[in-house]
Design a protein around this motif. Sequence first.
Motif, PDB file in Angstrom:
ATOM      1  N   HIS A 188       0.816  -1.228   0.000  1.00  0.00           N
ATOM      2  CA  HIS A 188       0.000   0.000   0.000  1.00  0.00           C
ATOM      3  C   HIS A 188       0.844   1.270   0.000  1.00  0.00           C
ATOM      4  O   HIS A 188       0.352   2.339  -0.352  1.00  0.00           O
ATOM      5  CB  HIS A 188      -0.985   0.026   1.177  1.00  0.00           C
ATOM      6  N   LEU A 189       2.102   1.190   0.422  1.00  0.00           N
ATOM      7  CA  LEU A 189       3.056   2.312   0.367  1.00  0.00           C
ATOM      8  C   LEU A 189       2.582   3.535   1.139  1.00  0.00           C
ATOM      9  O   LEU A 189       3.031   4.655   0.874  1.00  0.00           O
ATOM     10  CB  LEU A 189       3.332   2.707  -1.093  1.00  0.00           C
ATOM     11  N   LEU A 243       6.165   9.397 -12.753  1.00  0.00           N
ATOM     12  CA  LEU A 243       5.982   8.449 -11.661  1.00  0.00           C
ATOM     13  C   LEU A 243       5.042   7.322 -12.083  1.00  0.00           C
ATOM     14  O   LEU A 243       3.908   7.562 -12.473  1.00  0.00           O
ATOM     15  CB  LEU A 243       5.406   9.162 -10.433  1.00  0.00           C
ATOM     16  N   LYS A 244       5.551   6.090 -12.006  1.00  0.00           N
ATOM     17  CA  LYS A 244       4.733   4.897 -12.193  1.00  0.00           C
ATOM     18  C   LYS A 244       4.654   4.197 -10.846  1.00  0.00           C
ATOM     19  O   LYS A 244       5.680   3.844 -10.268  1.00  0.00           O
ATOM     20  CB  LYS A 244       5.357   3.952 -13.229  1.00  0.00           C
ATOM     21  N   ILE A 245       3.445   3.986 -10.354  1.00  0.00           N
ATOM     22  CA  ILE A 245       3.302   3.416  -9.015  1.00  0.00           C
ATOM     23  C   ILE A 245       2.213   2.350  -9.010  1.00  0.00           C
ATOM     24  O   ILE A 245       1.145   2.535  -9.610  1.00  0.00           O
ATOM     25  CB  ILE A 245       3.018   4.539  -7.989  1.00  0.00           C
ATOM     26  N   LEU A 246       2.497   1.241  -8.360  1.00  0.00           N
ATOM     27  CA  LEU A 246       1.568   0.105  -8.298  1.00  0.00           C
ATOM     28  C   LEU A 246       1.417  -0.343  -6.855  1.00  0.00           C
ATOM     29  O   LEU A 246       2.406  -0.497  -6.142  1.00  0.00           O
ATOM     30  CB  LEU A 246       2.085  -1.051  -9.154  1.00  0.00           C
ATOM     31  N   ILE A 247       0.166  -0.551  -6.438  1.00  0.00           N
ATOM     32  CA  ILE A 247      -0.107  -1.101  -5.109  1.00  0.00           C
ATOM     33  C   ILE A 247      -1.134  -2.229  -5.246  1.00  0.00           C
ATOM     34  O   ILE A 247      -1.702  -2.447  -6.325  1.00  0.00           O
ATOM     35  CB  ILE A 247      -0.611  -0.035  -4.115  1.00  0.00           C
ATOM     36  N   VAL A 248      -1.357  -2.928  -4.151  1.00  0.00           N
ATOM     37  CA  VAL A 248      -2.317  -4.028  -4.153  1.00  0.00           C
ATOM     38  C   VAL A 248      -3.745  -3.478  -4.190  1.00  0.00           C
ATOM     39  O   VAL A 248      -4.064  -2.493  -3.520  1.00  0.00           O
ATOM     40  CB  VAL A 248      -2.107  -4.921  -2.907  1.00  0.00           C
ATOM     41  N   SER A 281      -6.214   4.998   1.454  1.00  0.00           N
ATOM     42  CA  SER A 281      -5.607   6.271   1.828  1.00  0.00           C
ATOM     43  C   SER A 281      -4.496   6.661   0.844  1.00  0.00           C
ATOM     44  O   SER A 281      -4.373   7.823   0.450  1.00  0.00           O
ATOM     45  CB  SER A 281      -5.048   6.189   3.253  1.00  0.00           C
ATOM     46  N   SER A 282      -3.703   5.669   0.429  1.00  0.00           N
ATOM     47  CA  SER A 282      -2.641   5.934  -0.542  1.00  0.00           C
ATOM     48  C   SER A 282      -3.225   6.377  -1.876  1.00  0.00           C
ATOM     49  O   SER A 282      -2.699   7.293  -2.524  1.00  0.00           O
ATOM     50  CB  SER A 282      -1.778   4.688  -0.742  1.00  0.00           C
ATOM     51  N   LEU A 283      -4.322   5.743  -2.290  1.00  0.00           N
ATOM     52  CA  LEU A 283      -4.950   6.122  -3.552  1.00  0.00           C
ATOM     53  C   LEU A 283      -5.502   7.545  -3.492  1.00  0.00           C
ATOM     54  O   LEU A 283      -5.434   8.294  -4.481  1.00  0.00           O
ATOM     55  CB  LEU A 283      -6.059   5.129  -3.910  1.00  0.00           C
TER      56      LEU A 283
END
Length: 228
Positions: free
Chosen positions: A77-78, A99-104, A133-135
Amino acid sequence: MNVIISIFKIKIDTDIVPLNLTVLFFVTIVLLTNRRKLDSIYALLSKTGKTKIEDIFLDSYSTDIINAKEIIQTGIHLSSNLNEYYSQYRKMLETGGHLKILIVDPEGHAFDMAAMRFPNGVDSKQERLRAISSLKTLNKLVDEFNTTDVKIEIKLIDYLLEYSSLIVNLNDLDCKLYIERYTFRIYGGSKKPKFVLNRNSGEWFNLFNHEINSIWALGKPYDKDSLK
């Protein structure tokens, strides 16, 4: 010769006759030289040997984010990372970085497994809320910086990642790859093991680079309007 005789504890009256002192001299020099080499090797190993688990990144982590032309980042989730380095991400984007970012995916099943990592048990809803929250944090950056060009790409994946990663400037020779390994009921929170790889790291760099880019390729593009 007295030094040589003392090293080998030779008794002059009984031992010196059968020995050729010239040969003994050269044998002694070789032994002493090899001993010095071994001492140098031991000293080097004691300085460079990695026996301690590092739980912090170098100071360059922050500056590398600010100065990056491109970042590929993955993680469960970062949330801690995005909160701590939010201003650094903004500075990077302000100067034209990508920025390329990936989370679950918070709607997927991976968080049910992720919650098992904690020793006292954690409700999977708590981990999903951190992802949401990260999103929301990323949505703010998208609204601010994706006005004319796409500077931020976000993807989701329903897979329990083994580590979080951050690749800085993949196409450059001085590319860096930061890894934070997720643990199972040990060394949690900020104490998770961390290490940095570069192109000189050989096969380890190639392995993680391939995995991270494969994970990114399998991720599904995130639609910020779908956030509940």
